[in-house]
Design a protein around this motif. Structure first.
Motif, PDB file in Angstrom:
ATOM      1  N   ALA A  48      44.858  -5.663  32.390  1.00  0.00           N
ATOM      2  CA  ALA A  48      44.319  -4.314  32.492  1.00  0.00           C
ATOM      3  C   ALA A  48      43.573  -4.174  33.810  1.00  0.00           C
ATOM      4  O   ALA A  48      42.829  -5.068  34.221  1.00  0.00           O
ATOM      5  N   VAL A  49      43.807  -3.059  34.503  1.00  0.00           N
ATOM      6  CA  VAL A  49      43.159  -2.830  35.798  1.00  0.00           C
ATOM      7  C   VAL A  49      41.823  -2.134  35.567  1.00  0.00           C
ATOM      8  O   VAL A  49      41.786  -1.017  35.043  1.00  0.00           O
ATOM      9  N   PRO A  50      40.697  -2.776  35.916  1.00  0.00           N
ATOM     10  CA  PRO A  50      39.391  -2.151  35.681  1.00  0.00           C
ATOM     11  C   PRO A  50      39.149  -0.979  36.619  1.00  0.00           C
ATOM     12  O   PRO A  50      39.599  -0.972  37.758  1.00  0.00           O
ATOM     13  N   LEU A  51      38.441   0.018  36.135  1.00  0.00           N
ATOM     14  CA  LEU A  51      38.036   1.165  36.942  1.00  0.00           C
ATOM     15  C   LEU A  51      36.542   1.065  37.214  1.00  0.00           C
ATOM     16  O   LEU A  51      35.787   0.594  36.357  1.00  0.00           O
ATOM     17  N   PRO A  52      36.074   1.510  38.368  1.00  0.00           N
ATOM     18  CA  PRO A  52      34.634   1.484  38.661  1.00  0.00           C
ATOM     19  C   PRO A  52      33.861   2.303  37.619  1.00  0.00           C
ATOM     20  O   PRO A  52      34.238   3.438  37.307  1.00  0.00           O
ATOM     21  N   GLY A  53      32.812   1.713  37.070  1.00  0.00           N
ATOM     22  CA  GLY A  53      31.994   2.413  36.089  1.00  0.00           C
ATOM     23  C   GLY A  53      32.604   2.528  34.726  1.00  0.00           C
ATOM     24  O   GLY A  53      32.106   3.284  33.877  1.00  0.00           O
ATOM     25  N   ALA A  54      33.700   1.818  34.483  1.00  0.00           N
ATOM     26  CA  ALA A  54      34.391   1.884  33.191  1.00  0.00           C
ATOM     27  C   ALA A  54      34.540   0.484  32.617  1.00  0.00           C
ATOM     28  O   ALA A  54      34.369  -0.518  33.317  1.00  0.00           O
ATOM     29  N   ALA A  55      34.845   0.416  31.332  1.00  0.00           N
ATOM     30  CA  ALA A  55      35.123  -0.858  30.665  1.00  0.00           C
ATOM     31  C   ALA A  55      36.554  -0.797  30.149  1.00  0.00           C
ATOM     32  O   ALA A  55      36.885   0.063  29.329  1.00  0.00           O
ATOM     33  N   LEU A 221      27.341  -6.561  22.741  1.00  0.00           N
ATOM     34  CA  LEU A 221      28.799  -6.465  22.713  1.00  0.00           C
ATOM     35  C   LEU A 221      29.349  -6.664  24.123  1.00  0.00           C
ATOM     36  O   LEU A 221      28.885  -6.019  25.069  1.00  0.00           O
ATOM     37  N   ALA A 222      30.303  -7.569  24.267  1.00  0.00           N
ATOM     38  CA  ALA A 222      30.960  -7.798  25.561  1.00  0.00           C
ATOM     39  C   ALA A 222      32.331  -7.147  25.543  1.00  0.00           C
ATOM     40  O   ALA A 222      33.175  -7.462  24.698  1.00  0.00           O
ATOM     41  N   LEU A 223      32.536  -6.209  26.478  1.00  0.00           N
ATOM     42  CA  LEU A 223      33.824  -5.542  26.653  1.00  0.00           C
ATOM     43  C   LEU A 223      34.360  -5.927  28.026  1.00  0.00           C
ATOM     44  O   LEU A 223      33.972  -5.351  29.041  1.00  0.00           O
ATOM     45  N   GLY A 224      35.205  -6.936  28.066  1.00  0.00           N
ATOM     46  CA  GLY A 224      35.637  -7.467  29.355  1.00  0.00           C
ATOM     47  C   GLY A 224      34.432  -7.997  30.103  1.00  0.00           C
ATOM     48  O   GLY A 224      33.662  -8.807  29.589  1.00  0.00           O
ATOM     49  N   SER A 225      34.205  -7.515  31.315  1.00  0.00           N
ATOM     50  CA  SER A 225      33.064  -7.956  32.121  1.00  0.00           C
ATOM     51  C   SER A 225      31.830  -7.088  31.898  1.00  0.00           C
ATOM     52  O   SER A 225      30.797  -7.305  32.524  1.00  0.00           O
ATOM     53  N   ASN A 226      31.914  -6.115  31.001  1.00  0.00           N
ATOM     54  CA  ASN A 226      30.809  -5.198  30.735  1.00  0.00           C
ATOM     55  C   ASN A 226      30.052  -5.609  29.474  1.00  0.00           C
ATOM     56  O   ASN A 226      30.640  -6.127  28.518  1.00  0.00           O
ATOM     57  N   VAL A 228      27.346  -4.284  26.466  1.00  0.00           N
ATOM     58  CA  VAL A 228      26.697  -3.182  25.752  1.00  0.00           C
ATOM     59  C   VAL A 228      25.594  -3.782  24.900  1.00  0.00           C
ATOM     60  O   VAL A 228      25.859  -4.598  24.016  1.00  0.00           O
ATOM     61  N   ARG A 229      24.359  -3.414  25.156  1.00  0.00           N
ATOM     62  CA  ARG A 229      23.236  -3.942  24.394  1.00  0.00           C
ATOM     63  C   ARG A 229      22.977  -3.070  23.168  1.00  0.00           C
ATOM     64  O   ARG A 229      23.237  -1.870  23.166  1.00  0.00           O
ATOM     65  N   ASN A 230      22.495  -3.691  22.123  1.00  0.00           N
ATOM     66  CA  ASN A 230      22.134  -2.993  20.886  1.00  0.00           C
ATOM     67  C   ASN A 230      23.299  -2.228  20.274  1.00  0.00           C
ATOM     68  O   ASN A 230      23.145  -1.104  19.780  1.00  0.00           O
ATOM     69  N   SER A 261      30.571   7.106  20.761  1.00  0.00           N
ATOM     70  CA  SER A 261      29.288   7.802  20.722  1.00  0.00           C
ATOM     71  C   SER A 261      28.156   6.893  21.166  1.00  0.00           C
ATOM     72  O   SER A 261      27.248   7.317  21.892  1.00  0.00           O
ATOM     73  N   GLN A 262      28.199   5.631  20.750  1.00  0.00           N
ATOM     74  CA  GLN A 262      27.120   4.696  21.091  1.00  0.00           C
ATOM     75  C   GLN A 262      27.052   4.405  22.590  1.00  0.00           C
ATOM     76  O   GLN A 262      25.970   4.150  23.113  1.00  0.00           O
ATOM     77  N   THR A 263      28.190   4.388  23.247  1.00  0.00           N
ATOM     78  CA  THR A 263      28.217   4.009  24.666  1.00  0.00           C
ATOM     79  C   THR A 263      28.266   5.211  25.604  1.00  0.00           C
ATOM     80  O   THR A 263      28.469   5.047  26.814  1.00  0.00           O
ATOM     81  N   ALA A 264      28.071   6.423  25.067  1.00  0.00           N
ATOM     82  CA  ALA A 264      28.159   7.635  25.899  1.00  0.00           C
ATOM     83  C   ALA A 264      27.157   7.612  27.046  1.00  0.00           C
ATOM     84  O   ALA A 264      27.447   8.083  28.147  1.00  0.00           O
TER      85      ALA A 264
END
Length: 453
Positions: A48-55, A221-226, A228-230, A261-264
């Protein structure tokens, strides 16, 4: 007479409008290789090709060679269609109850129970994430028809075997259960099930009778290199009715508990996915998806059934010609659903589609129906077949020309008709294959970009 610059501008506008109004080619026929419908044993390398600011994380069919879960035997078509029928019927009943029997996506105002989810057995696509500190790999089904995410946790009673080790809350330094008095626990409403040792409990019972219950919690939560806390999720300790190798479910619905919704606040309110054409290929899921380059139609939402994402289907084209279907036939609305396999159409619309498609397939002998699929053909001795194009026309003028793999399932037209014209329509995952499907919740649009995987 218009000046040359004005003519040039008009031509450029016409060309731009043509590009944004269609997703996919607009030829009258497509050639489908029957070999492409077979399931390969090998998984092609694709990242998957990562996008800047995206997971962005890879997405796989759970029964294919790319799946991180131990591959079980692919369910036969009859079994899959029976499960799919139950899921579609449940979703339609839910909307009908919300609207006092009419099932309209846009105007649902009556209270409806959100405790029941849809059948898990129809879910086909998985992602791999990490939960906890240190992160434990978890293989999770994705579902746009669910909000509450969950994984199997230690100790787990009656839990089936799974691809990865059970998540152990006691081994994570960032794990935290919600208290019964917390606002997050209260937000669960009918998916809350009280307290245990002062900890918030959740329960989700699905349309096929399976259920999961345990402690509602948060962790990293780890989404690829990103990271998400809590991240809020259910730590499942008691399950019933599951027979799967996956570790849990990731809810991508529109409700407050969903991952979207949680990661908005981190990724914005837009996500997309690309479902691969076969179980032997890969797609992706992106949070924080870009919103340009898509054919778009307005997104419809219901305040009483907030999980689902609605669209308005206006017309259908077969072989480049628009069918004679009154637009009022589609007035009950349509939802996009990653978990429903076969697209459901109002009875009148399906009858017109079936007749037109049969007319374009006269060179192939008819074959007996396969469950809910009744427009089937005998492709014996064929290595490839020529099929009429099928395009879905949505409100706003968006035209989505389906991939050949989104038209035929096995040897049948991959659509089914509702029992009447008053039931909710559903765009299933077969028709979504190879498109990047955008859910721009913040912008109020659903988008399609052809040939993305």
């Amino acid at each position: 007479m218009a000046s040359a610059p004005k003519l040039l501008l008009l031509l450029l506008f016409w060309r731009y409008h043509s590009c944004v109004a269609h997703a996919g080619d607009d030829r009258s026929y497509k050639v489908l290789s029957l070999d492409s419908l077979k399931h390969d044993a090998a998984c092609p390398e694709r990242k998957a090709v990562p996008l800047p600011g995206a997971a962005t994380v890879p997405l796989h069919h759970r029964h294919g060679p790319c799946s991180p879960a131990p591959t079980k035997k692919m369910p036969d078509l009859e079994e899959m269609l029976q499960r799919d029928r139950l899921r579609a019927a449940y979703i339609q009943r839910k909307f009908s109850a919300a609207n006092g029997g009419a099932g309209d996506v846009q105007q649902s105002e009556a209270t409806v129970s959100t405790r029941l989810g849809t059948a898990l057995s129809t879910l086909e696509y998985v992602i791999t994430v990490g939960i906890g500190s240190p992160a434990v790999t978890q293989t999770m089904l994705i579902d746009t028809g669910s909000d509450v995410s969950w994984v199997q946790c230690k100790p787990c009673s009656q839990c089936p075997s799974q691809a990865d080790p059970l998540f152990d809350p006691s081994s994570s330094s960032t794990y935290s259960p919600f208290s019964c008095s917390s606002a997050t626990c209260a937000q669960l409403e009918q998916e809350g099930s009280g307290c245990s040792r002062s900890q918030c409990q959740y329960i989700v019972t699905y349309g096929d009778g399976s259920s999961t219950t345990g402690t509602y919690s948060s962790d990293t939560l780890a989404l690829g290199s990103n990271t998400v806390r809590n991240f809020q999720f259910g730590c499942s300790q008691v399950e019933s009715g599951f027979n799967d190798q996956t570790d849990g479910l990731m809810g991508l619905g529109g409700g407050a508990q969903s991952l979207v919704s949680q990661t908005a606040g981190t990724f914005g309110r837009a996500f997309s996915y690309c479902l691969p054409p076969t179980s032997s290929s890969s797609g992706f899921l992106t949070l924080g998806a870009g919103t340009s380059g898509f054919v778009k139609t307005p997104m419809l939402r219901s305040s009483k059934v907030p999980t689902f994402y609605g669209v308005r289907l206006r017309a259908i084209r077969v072989g480049g010609r628009q069918l004679s279907i009154p637009t009022s036939v589609f007035s009950s609305g349509t939802i996009m659903d990653s978990g429903t396999v076969i697209t459901r159409l109002p009875r009148t619309a399906y009858s017109a589609l079936s007749s037109a498609f049969k007319a374009g397939m006269r060179q192939y002998p008819p074959a007996p129906p396969s469950g809910i699929l009744d427009t089937c053909f005998d492709f014996s001795g064929q290595s490839s077949v020529t099929i009429p194009t099928v395009a879905l026309v949505f409100s706003g003028g968006a035209v989505v020309n389906l991939d050949a793999n989104g038209i035929i399932l096995n040897n049948c037209l991959a659509f089914a008709g509702n029992s009447d014209d008053g039931s909710l329509g559903i765009i299933g995952n077969v028709q979504q294959r190879t498109f990047e499907v955008l859910y721009d919740v913040g912008g109020g649009a659903v988008g399609f970009r052809a040939g993305a995987c």
